[in-house]
Scaffold this active site. Structure first.
Site, PDB file in Angstrom:
ATOM      1  N   LYS A  29       0.848  -1.201   0.000  1.00  0.00           N
ATOM      2  CA  LYS A  29       0.000   0.000   0.000  1.00  0.00           C
ATOM      3  C   LYS A  29       0.880   1.246   0.000  1.00  0.00           C
ATOM      4  O   LYS A  29       1.922   1.271   0.677  1.00  0.00           O
ATOM      5  CB  LYS A  29      -0.915  -0.021   1.225  1.00  0.00           C
ATOM      6  CG  LYS A  29      -2.017   1.037   1.219  1.00  0.00           C
ATOM      7  CD  LYS A  29      -2.888   0.928   2.481  1.00  0.00           C
ATOM      8  CE  LYS A  29      -4.051   1.913   2.466  1.00  0.00           C
ATOM      9  NZ  LYS A  29      -4.899   1.806   3.674  1.00  0.00           N
ATOM     10  N   SER A 104      -9.747   1.543   2.524  1.00  0.00           N
ATOM     11  CA  SER A 104      -8.900   2.341   1.666  1.00  0.00           C
ATOM     12  C   SER A 104      -7.798   1.546   0.946  1.00  0.00           C
ATOM     13  O   SER A 104      -7.183   2.064   0.015  1.00  0.00           O
ATOM     14  CB  SER A 104      -8.255   3.445   2.504  1.00  0.00           C
ATOM     15  OG  SER A 104      -7.402   2.883   3.486  1.00  0.00           O
ATOM     16  N   SER A 128      -9.923  -0.719   6.729  1.00  0.00           N
ATOM     17  CA  SER A 128      -9.320  -0.511   5.411  1.00  0.00           C
ATOM     18  C   SER A 128      -8.598  -1.709   4.815  1.00  0.00           C
ATOM     19  O   SER A 128      -8.284  -1.703   3.630  1.00  0.00           O
ATOM     20  CB  SER A 128      -8.356   0.669   5.461  1.00  0.00           C
ATOM     21  OG  SER A 128      -9.074   1.869   5.494  1.00  0.00           O
TER      22      SER A 128
END
Lengths: 432, 494
Positions: A29, A104, A128
């Protein structure tokens, strides 16, 4: 297949020649710092920012022989449930490219679901990792707070978040957790419980005799198709010898409100460092000036950089968080949210006295269509109802595919006691 | 106010906030060295943590907490069960994270005190709290001041240096008391080994001052809360020395008294001490009451310190040492005070007192050494590696081989100025005390060469003997003992 836009930066970072992850590709990420490779947090503010150091988890991936194959797309600074607030465009859900992958950590989950990476790291502040895992039909783990070092993870809400693995199977996710878990002298909140872990070995599917508690409050509000799939999965676990009990957690009604007050308050402070002075978008670039002398005094320069660098959702959360911490409102918002957090922890403690793990739908809804949620942030926030209580209580949770509703993946979430990673891995593996 | 202030006698009420840099090897939340000299390359002693890079996390340097606990013990303060850190949020270019890590509701020290002496009077100054925090970076305005500069440079070498903020109660009744307090505080900090006064910017002081009606101040200096609340308070910033504190506050007392005398209200405001001009200046921008939105720092777990007070020893402090010097070495209060105000001096004294008579050692340290060192802007640390030589000189004096006068004025001075060894200086200047034979010889010569003076002495003129003593001293190059010469002359002429 359409271009998913799962990565912000596609660049290979090679790891050690051998190790438990040798030959595996890992999408990381883009809020996890990688030395020499841009780390943007999905924000214009950090476009082109190249960290001079590796996050602890990145060091551990390299040591384990993994090849990092890119930096995965995400909602800007982790603020979103759809990956649509990224400055670098939305990521599409590989299961249905008209839909969002969740967020996310949407890029991480989409990359794994599409086979663009063997494994991925996300970060979970209020769901997330679990939300995109559920929406993309893969496995995601949110570890106990303190199990995984956050050193190098760009903070959104530092009292809530953990880095967590995303993988096609429970065993692979647990194996990745084994690599990244463990104490780190650079993160004072880490604990040594994960130092010699073997969570992968717990993926044995043996739920015989396990008590599974279902907090009714976390099932009631969900979509019909989701609820149906959830109960089918619980039935299947009962068939394998697990025992099912209902538990009640009245405090979770307050969880979304408490979560957003705390997360936004911390965000307002965590994101204060982005002022264009030391790194990231500076006032000259932001204001399209010829040089700094046109940028005004430093307060004006900070404002220009922040005005231009942050997207609307980030600004909304910074403003609300600043308000919640302000004199005269601090007790009414931030203080009360902390009280709610303590109450939620207590409810979890009591529920986990009655059951070995708790289970609920990960997301109360199937994946949104692209663009559906951006209009109304409150609808989006409410989609986090089942995931945020876990972060408020610092507990571990896993989202595992439980089936489909209307052809779309439904995730089931198991929540364990503190450091109960083995238990949730075991329970989840029984559904595979 | 019941009676016009202008008609009443006024008294000053002062409180201090003192920031001291703690002398630790590394910064408070990272491993960078704190040892950044002024000429250090800017931003060279930095890392992701003290630069506030995205993703970096603070880890508490427990050495800073130990220093703080030592300070707490020296101030007789309460140390809590556990201590935590908060974020103080504000934007400033020298603040890399957009917040300062500091302590809020669980300071490492609370409710302490420090006794000072001002003009022979003992005054107990209350310390409300003392807490740890991180120093910001430093700022340099290029081409002007903060308002007119072309641009501003920021250097984060200092960022993350551990600071202790010591907040006193409003217990000072005069500017002189603040100076005495700061001097005493520095003595104590130096004794504790947690502070280096020679480091630039190691001590920074903000002062709060109000004027209240003198008749509302009790004999013991007590003032009611009501009186304090009625008074308008001025904050004076940018004080960096003991002397500066006294001067800035004396200026404020005069300025405020004049304002009141002319019937004007003293404004509640923040003023800046301009040391070069010797005035305080109103900080023009009237900032609204700042809201720092304090909240707890989750990245730093609470630190359990309940047993640290017992666990961490502190050395003997100046007051105790002074009393011990009086008792153990029989020194006067004045000498004992002078010898204990700095740890380095007291240590030196004790080393010498172990070798020589306590009085001789006291004279040597308090008068000769300190005098000559001060004159040269030197400190005890500059001569610690020459202690053997200094002991050698004192031994010669103690054994009557060298006069005290020559020892200080010739040998010690040349040692300090030229770095030469005492043996070489004595040899070169021929200062070895004249032997008995040489003196007797000189006496005989003086008598023989000065028949007039001899005659005058014999006819009862005592002044003539002084003349003869001078002659003998001249012949021996000052190395004879004048008392002994006097004695010999009297015997010869009897």
């Amino acid at each position: 297949m359409a271009e998913l836009n799962a990565y912000i930066t596609e660049e290979r970072i090679d790891g050690a020649d051998d190790g438990p992850l040798a030959g595996k590709t890992v999408a990381v990420k883009d809020n996890i710092s990688t030395e020499g490779v841009a780390t943007t947090c999905g924000s214009k503010m950090l476009e082109g920012y190249v960290p001079p150091y590796d996050a602890t988890v990145v060091e551990r991936l390299k040591d384990a022989g993994a090849t990092i194959n890119g930096k995965a797309n995400m909602d800007e600074f982790g603020m979103g449930t759809t990956t649509e607030t990224s400055h670098f465009g939305a990521t599409l859900n590989p299961v249905d490219t008209d839909r969002v992958p969740g967020g996310s950590s949407g890029g991480s989950a989409a990359a794994v679901a599409a086979g663009e990476a063997d494994l991925a790291l996300g970060s979970d502040t209020g769901g997330s990792v679990r939300a995109p895992a559920a929406f993309c039909g893969v496995v995601g783990i949110k570890p106990t707070y303190g199990l995984v070092s956050r050193y190098g993870l760009v903070a959104y809400a530092n009292s809530l978040e953990q880095i967590g693995p995303i993988a096609p199977t429970v065993e692979a996710a647990a194996g990745l957790l084994d690599v990244i878990a463990g104490s780190d002298p650079r993160d004072a909140t880490t604990v040594d419980e994960g130092d010699d872990s073997n969570y992968a070995a717990a993926a044995d599917g043996d739920v015989d005799g396990m008590t599974i508690g279902v907090p009714v409050e976390l099932v009631e509000g969900a979509d019909e198709g989701v609820v149906e799939t959830f109960w089918d999965a619980i039935d299947e676990l009962e068939d394998q010898g697990a025992e099912y009990v209902e538990v009640s957690m009245p405090s979770v009604e307050k969880a979304v409100a408490a979560y957003y007050v705390i997360a936004m308050s911390e965000a307002s402070s965590n994101l204060a460092r982005f002022d264009g002075t030391r790194y990231g978008l500076n006032a000259v670039e932001a204001g399209d000036y010829d040089d700094l002398s046109e940028a005004g005094n430093w307060n004006e320069a900070f404002a220009t950089a922040r005005e231009e660098g942050f997207g609307p959702e980030v600004k909304r959360r910074i403003l609300l968080g600043t308000f919640a911490l302000s004199a005269g409102y601090h007790d009414r918002y931030y203080g009360k949210a902390q009280d709610a957090r303590a109450w939620i922890k207590q409810d979890f403690d009591e529920s986990l006295d009655e059951a070995d793990v708790l289970a609920s739908p990960t997301m109360p809804v199937p994946p949104f269509e692209l663009g559906e949620g951006l209009e109304d942030p409150r609808t989006m926030y409410l989609a986090d109802a089942n995931t945020v209580p876990v972060n408020l209580a610092d507990l571990p949770a896993i989202s595992v595919p439980a089936g489909e509703a209307d052809g779309l993946p439904v995730g089931l979430q198991f929540i364990g006691p503190k450091y109960g990673e083995e238990t949730i891995v075991r329970a989840a593996s029984a559904l595979e | 106010m019941s009676q016009a202030l202008a008609d009443r006698e006024l008294a000053a009420v002062i409180g201090l906030e003192v920031h001291v840099q703690l002398e630790t090897d590394t910064k408070i939340f990272c491993n960078c060295s704190t040892d950044a000299a002024d000429d250090e390359e800017p931003n060279s002693r930095t890392c992701p943590v003290c630069l506030g890079l995205p993703g970096a996390l603070p880890v508490l340097n427990e050495a800073a907490v130990e220093s703080a606990v030592k300070i707490g013990k020296a101030l007789d303060a309460d140390i809590p069960e556990e201590t935590t850190f908060h974020r103080k949020n504000y934007f400033y270019p020298d603040l890399p994270k957009g917040f300062q890590l500091t302590q809020y509701d669980a300071p490492i020290c609370a409710d302490g005190e420090l006794e000072v002496r001002v003009e022979g009077e003992r005054r107990e100054i209350g310390v409300r709290r003392a807490h740890l925090e991180e120093d910001p970076g430093s700022i340099q305005h290029e081409g002007g001041n903060i308002d007119t500069a072309d641009y501003t440079l920021v250097n984060y070498n200092r960022a993350g240096t551990p600071l202790m903020e010591i907040v006193t109660r409003p217990d000072f009744r005069s500017p002189a008391e603040t100076r005495a307090f700061l001097a005493k505080l520095e003595e104590v900090l130096e004794y504790l080994g947690v502070f280096d006064a020679t480091r630039d910017g190691s001590l920074r002081v903000d002062a709060n001052i109000s004027l209240v009606p003198a008749d509302e101040v009790g004999d013991d200096g007590d003032i009611s809360e009501d009186t304090l609340e009625d008074a308008n308070r001025t904050e004076v910033k940018n004080i960096s020395s003991h002397k500066g504190a006294e001067q800035a506050l004396a200026y404020e007392v005069t300025r405020q008294k004049n304002a009141v005398k002319r019937g004007r209200e003293v404004e509640q405001e923040t003023r800046h001490w301009d040391e070069s001009r010797g005035v305080t200046v109103s900080m023009r921008s009237k900032e609204a009451e700042k809201d720092y939105r304090y909240f707890r720092e989750a990245d730093l777990p609470p630190l359990q310190v309940s047993d640290w007070k017992e666990r961490i020893p502190i050395p003997e402090l100046p007051d105790d040492r002074r009393e011990r010097f009086r008792a153990e070495y029989g020194l006067s209060e004045e000498a004992a005070s002078k010898l204990t105000s700095r740890k380095s001096v007291a240590d030196l004294y004790e080393q010498l007192a172990a070798e020589f008579e306590p009085d001789l050692a006291a004279t040597w340290v308090a008068d000769n050494l300190l005098g000559e060192l001060n004159y040269r802007d030197m400190v005890v640390a500059d001569i610690t590696d020459r202690l053997d030589e200094i002991e050698y000189v004192i031994r010669l004096v103690a054994e009557d081989e060298l006069t005290a006068k020559n020892a200080e004025e010739v040998v010690l001075r040349r040692m300090l100025d030229e770095g030469e060894s005492p043996e070489a200086i004595i040899e070169e200047e021929d200062l070895g005390k004249a032997s008995g034979g040489e003196v007797e010889q000189a006496v005989a010569e003086a008598i023989e060469e000065n028949p007039d003076a001899v005659a005058d002495y014999e006819s009862g003129d005592d002044g003539a003997l002084n003349f003869l003593v001078g002659q003998v001293m001249g012949k021996t190059g000052g190395s004879a003992d004048p008392g002994q010469v006097n004695q010999l002359l009297r015997e010869e002429l009897a």
